[in-house]
Design a protein around this motif. Structure first.
Motif, mmCIF file in Angstrom:
data_model
loop_
_atom_site.group_PDB
_atom_site.id
_atom_site.type_symbol
_atom_site.label_atom_id
_atom_site.label_comp_id
_atom_site.label_asym_id
_atom_site.label_seq_id
_atom_site.Cartn_x
_atom_site.Cartn_y
_atom_site.Cartn_z
ATOM 1 N N LYS A 110 -9.946 52.098 -46.070
ATOM 2 C CA LYS A 110 -9.341 53.498 -45.486
ATOM 3 C C LYS A 110 -10.846 54.444 -45.984
ATOM 4 C CE LYS A 110 -5.685 52.517 -43.492
ATOM 5 N NZ LYS A 110 -6.290 51.201 -43.311
ATOM 6 N N LYS A 111 -11.409 53.933 -47.086
ATOM 7 C CA LYS A 111 -12.552 54.803 -47.463
ATOM 8 C C LYS A 111 -13.707 54.725 -46.312
ATOM 9 C CE LYS A 111 -11.786 54.719 -52.549
ATOM 10 N NZ LYS A 111 -12.226 54.063 -53.692
ATOM 11 N N ARG A 112 -14.040 53.560 -46.013
ATOM 12 C CA ARG A 112 -14.953 53.225 -44.871
ATOM 13 C C ARG A 112 -14.339 53.639 -43.737
ATOM 14 N NH1 ARG A 112 -14.439 47.957 -47.438
ATOM 15 N NH2 ARG A 112 -13.095 47.067 -45.734
ATOM 16 N N ARG A 113 -13.229 53.643 -43.130
ATOM 17 C CA ARG A 113 -12.685 54.534 -42.057
ATOM 18 C C ARG A 113 -12.887 55.957 -42.208
ATOM 19 N NH1 ARG A 113 -9.797 51.684 -38.123
ATOM 20 N NH2 ARG A 113 -9.679 49.414 -38.673
ATOM 21 N N ILE A 114 -12.643 56.576 -43.245
ATOM 22 C CA ILE A 114 -12.819 58.118 -43.278
ATOM 23 C C ILE A 114 -14.337 58.549 -43.472
ATOM 24 C CG2 ILE A 114 -12.775 59.935 -45.090
ATOM 25 C CD1 ILE A 114 -10.115 58.394 -46.273
ATOM 26 N N LYS A 115 -15.190 57.644 -43.914
ATOM 27 C CA LYS A 115 -16.641 57.829 -43.771
ATOM 28 C C LYS A 115 -17.217 57.661 -42.467
ATOM 29 C CE LYS A 115 -17.539 56.328 -48.821
ATOM 30 N NZ LYS A 115 -18.363 55.546 -49.569
ATOM 31 N N LYS A 116 -16.770 56.583 -41.512
ATOM 32 C CA LYS A 116 -16.800 56.659 -40.447
ATOM 33 C C LYS A 116 -16.551 57.631 -39.517
ATOM 34 C CE LYS A 116 -16.302 53.084 -36.605
ATOM 35 N NZ LYS A 116 -15.876 51.849 -36.087
ATOM 36 N N SER A 117 -15.485 57.985 -39.553
ATOM 37 C CA SER A 117 -14.956 59.263 -38.932
ATOM 38 C C SER A 117 -15.736 60.518 -39.090
ATOM 39 C CB SER A 117 -13.213 59.498 -39.216
ATOM 40 O OG SER A 117 -12.840 60.649 -38.579
ATOM 41 N N LYS A 118 -16.017 60.813 -40.210
ATOM 42 C CA LYS A 118 -17.041 61.902 -40.575
ATOM 43 C C LYS A 118 -18.318 61.511 -39.840
ATOM 44 C CE LYS A 118 -14.512 63.085 -44.825
ATOM 45 N NZ LYS A 118 -13.913 64.443 -44.285
ATOM 46 N N LYS A 119 -18.917 60.424 -39.983
ATOM 47 C CA LYS A 119 -20.153 60.215 -39.356
ATOM 48 C C LYS A 119 -20.055 60.328 -37.946
ATOM 49 C CE LYS A 119 -23.662 56.800 -39.484
ATOM 50 N NZ LYS A 119 -24.009 55.254 -39.751
ATOM 51 N N HIS A 165 -12.491 65.859 -31.781
ATOM 52 C CA HIS A 165 -14.058 65.308 -31.452
ATOM 53 C C HIS A 165 -14.559 65.820 -30.396
ATOM 54 C CE1 HIS A 165 -16.809 61.916 -30.161
ATOM 55 N NE2 HIS A 165 -17.011 62.142 -31.397
ATOM 56 N N ASN A 166 -15.701 66.476 -30.467
ATOM 57 C CA ASN A 166 -16.169 67.103 -29.275
ATOM 58 C C ASN A 166 -15.238 68.264 -28.835
ATOM 59 O OD1 ASN A 166 -18.507 65.725 -29.320
ATOM 60 N ND2 ASN A 166 -17.904 64.018 -28.072
ATOM 61 N N GLY A 167 -14.403 69.010 -29.575
ATOM 62 C CA GLY A 167 -13.597 69.985 -29.365
ATOM 63 C C GLY A 167 -12.272 69.632 -28.971
ATOM 64 N N LYS A 168 -12.031 68.313 -28.623
ATOM 65 C CA LYS A 168 -10.800 67.809 -28.170
ATOM 66 C C LYS A 168 -9.965 67.293 -29.409
ATOM 67 C CE LYS A 168 -8.598 64.466 -24.997
ATOM 68 N NZ LYS A 168 -8.913 63.215 -23.944
ATOM 69 N N VAL A 169 -8.640 67.666 -29.131
ATOM 70 C CA VAL A 169 -7.824 67.113 -30.467
ATOM 71 C C VAL A 169 -7.158 65.531 -30.074
ATOM 72 C CG1 VAL A 169 -5.450 67.435 -31.535
ATOM 73 C CG2 VAL A 169 -6.876 69.359 -30.750
ATOM 74 N N ILE A 170 -7.747 64.877 -30.913
ATOM 75 C CA ILE A 170 -7.517 63.200 -30.706
ATOM 76 C C ILE A 170 -6.386 62.628 -31.613
ATOM 77 C CG2 ILE A 170 -9.515 63.104 -29.870
ATOM 78 C CD1 ILE A 170 -10.694 61.981 -32.537
ATOM 79 N N LEU A 181 -4.277 59.683 -30.037
ATOM 80 C CA LEU A 181 -4.385 59.282 -28.847
ATOM 81 C C LEU A 181 -5.213 57.914 -29.144
ATOM 82 C CD1 LEU A 181 -5.947 62.491 -27.033
ATOM 83 C CD2 LEU A 181 -3.537 61.452 -26.837
ATOM 84 N N LYS A 182 -4.660 56.986 -28.377
ATOM 85 C CA LYS A 182 -4.810 55.520 -28.386
ATOM 86 C C LYS A 182 -6.529 55.414 -28.130
ATOM 87 C CE LYS A 182 -3.437 50.921 -27.107
ATOM 88 N NZ LYS A 182 -2.736 50.189 -26.174
ATOM 89 N N GLU A 183 -6.940 56.136 -27.054
ATOM 90 C CA GLU A 183 -8.402 55.829 -26.824
ATOM 91 C C GLU A 183 -9.457 56.063 -27.790
ATOM 92 O OE1 GLU A 183 -7.078 59.314 -24.318
ATOM 93 O OE2 GLU A 183 -6.235 57.644 -25.057
ATOM 94 N N HIS A 184 -9.000 57.004 -28.520
ATOM 95 C CA HIS A 184 -10.139 57.299 -29.685
ATOM 96 C C HIS A 184 -9.641 56.982 -30.927
ATOM 97 C CE1 HIS A 184 -11.420 60.867 -26.926
ATOM 98 N NE2 HIS A 184 -10.136 60.808 -26.569
ATOM 99 N N LEU A 185 -9.054 56.032 -31.132
ATOM 100 C CA LEU A 185 -8.835 55.163 -32.298
ATOM 101 C C LEU A 185 -10.004 54.544 -33.005
ATOM 102 C CD1 LEU A 185 -5.238 53.633 -31.700
ATOM 103 C CD2 LEU A 185 -5.918 55.671 -33.031
ATOM 104 N N PRO A 186 -11.252 54.102 -32.136
ATOM 105 C CA PRO A 186 -12.150 53.779 -32.861
ATOM 106 C C PRO A 186 -12.928 54.907 -33.595
ATOM 107 C CG PRO A 186 -12.038 52.784 -30.394
ATOM 108 C CD PRO A 186 -10.776 53.912 -30.788
ATOM 109 N N LEU A 187 -12.610 56.030 -33.417
ATOM 110 C CA LEU A 187 -13.346 56.976 -33.977
ATOM 111 C C LEU A 187 -12.711 57.274 -35.354
ATOM 112 C CD1 LEU A 187 -13.827 59.592 -31.249
ATOM 113 C CD2 LEU A 187 -15.411 58.197 -32.333
ATOM 114 N N CYS A 188 -11.605 56.462 -35.612
ATOM 115 C CA CYS A 188 -10.880 56.421 -36.986
ATOM 116 C C CYS A 188 -10.336 57.951 -37.378
ATOM 117 C CB CYS A 188 -11.749 55.875 -38.409
ATOM 118 S SG CYS A 188 -12.572 54.411 -37.783
ATOM 119 N N PRO A 189 -9.877 58.756 -36.509
ATOM 120 C CA PRO A 189 -9.286 59.923 -36.833
ATOM 121 C C PRO A 189 -8.062 60.089 -37.924
ATOM 122 C CG PRO A 189 -8.763 59.466 -34.453
ATOM 123 C CD PRO A 189 -9.446 58.399 -35.064
#
Length: 361
Positions: A171-180, A243-248, A268-276
């Motif tokens: 989860k730490k990796r996903r949190i960092k990835k999301s912020k990145k 992400h880019n202003g959109k609530v995901i 939103l399923k399509e934005h899960l790769p962003l680890c929100p």
């Protein structure tokens, strides 16, 4: 008041001010006990909101909010009822907490409540106890109290460093990835939540329930969320991951005194790769700590030890038991109502309680 004796009072949602006055005067309370919280589920058709008040002195009393439900099937032409605490946590709330462990006081309260139930044709009672108030107390002498599962929470007295240390590496990796990835988190307190914010939450939540093929129990109309925020504004917070202003991704958080609860969440399923989701949940924990809450409650899973529980457990190692209580007040009527079920009846020991509501479901 719709009924009163020297031992107890019974209030309904028309008596909101008196109801909330009694609740808020208790040593500790939570939003789940307030009149407006139960009124939301009353408006949804899940039963009539009631508050049973047992008082022995101005300082020593117990309040017990619940939903009174009409049982569709009649018995020999008579209509009967059962009661249940609404979605979330409930049970009795004591003016001072030590009363919950006073076996004599609890016994007198339950004796009065049992008489009330039998006189009003209330067949059975189901309680979802509040896990952080330990309000099952001495009730196990008056009904079966069982552990329904475990729930995950954060002890917010821990330092931010310890909270991070107790977060799983994945989860730490996903949190960092999301912020990145540029995912930003926004918190909106109830008084500042707009109609557009509510619609955004509703849309994402409904899409998530569709994705999970959730049962109808977990679906709510837009009007429910509109009333939710309007009636409970001081106790509600919406958390958005953008992400880019959109609530995901979004969390609906309930907050009272020392407790904060992630009550509903969706993404939103399509934005899960962003680890929100991980980013939003972790930042919600830090928000609760900064706001001075003592506990951030994540709840449990749909079933004991399932993937949802495992996900939540990766944000904290702190676990509490979640208990329920079951009570049959009119044994003969209960048996007649459940007589259509195959096999031998289990009554208060049944996994599905009350059993008669399983018929035809």
């Amino acid at each position: 008041m719709i009924g009163e004796t020297t031992a107890y009072q019974l209030l309904d949602s028309r008596h909101k001010e008196k109801w909330d006055e009694l609740v808020k005067a208790c040593e500790v309370f939570d939003v789940f006990f307030l009149a407006d919280y139960l009124a939301l589920y009353e408006q949804r058709g899940e039963g009539s909101a009631r508050l049973f008040v047992y008082r022995e002195s101005p300082e020593q009393y117990v309040v017990y909010p619940y939903l009174l439900r009409t049982i569709p099937e009649k018995v020999e032409g008579d209509t009967y009822f059962d009661i249940v605490t609404p979605y979330g946590y409930g049970g009795p709330l004591y003016s001072v907490q030590w009363l919950s462990d006073d076996a004599d006081f609890v016994g007198r309260f339950r004796e009065a409540f049992g008489r009330y139930c039998r006189s009003e044709g209330i067949v059975s009672e189901f309680i979802r106890f509040h896990p952080y108030q330990d309000n099952d107390g001495a009730l196990d002498a008056h009904m079966p109290v069982t552990v329904a599962g475990d729930i995950v929470y954060n002890d917010l007295l821990l330092s931010e460093e310890d909270i991070w240390a107790n977060t799983a590496s994945s989860k730490k990796r996903r949190i960092k990835k999301s912020k990145k990835n540029g995912v930003q988190v926004q918190f909106i307190n109830g008084e500042n939540i707009t109609k557009d914010d509510i619609f955004t939450f509703y849309s994402i939540y409904t899409e998530t329930m569709d994705k999970k093929q959730a049962s109808s129990f977990y679906y709510f109309p837009l009007s429910f969320f509109q009333e939710y925020v309007q009636q409970l504004a001081p106790y509600v917070m919406l958390a958005f991951a953008r992400h880019n202003g959109k609530v995901i991704s979004t969390n609906l958080v309930l907050k009272t005194a020392g407790f904060a609860t992630i009550h509903l969440s969706a993404s939103l399923k399509e934005h899960l790769p962003l680890c929100p989701n991980c980013n939003l949940r972790y930042e919600s924990i830090l928000w609760a700590k900064e706001e001075g809450f003592l506990v951030m409650d994540h709840g449990g899973g749909k079933e004991k030890g399932d993937s949802l529980f495992a996900y939540k457990q990766q944000f904290s190692k702190s676990i509490r038991q979640y208990k329920v209580g079951k009570k049959v007040h009119l044994e003969t009527i209960y048996e007649q109502l459940a007589s259509g079920l195959p096999g031998q009846m289990q009554g208060e020991q049944a996994d599905f309680f009350p059993e008669y509501r399983k018929i035809g479901s």
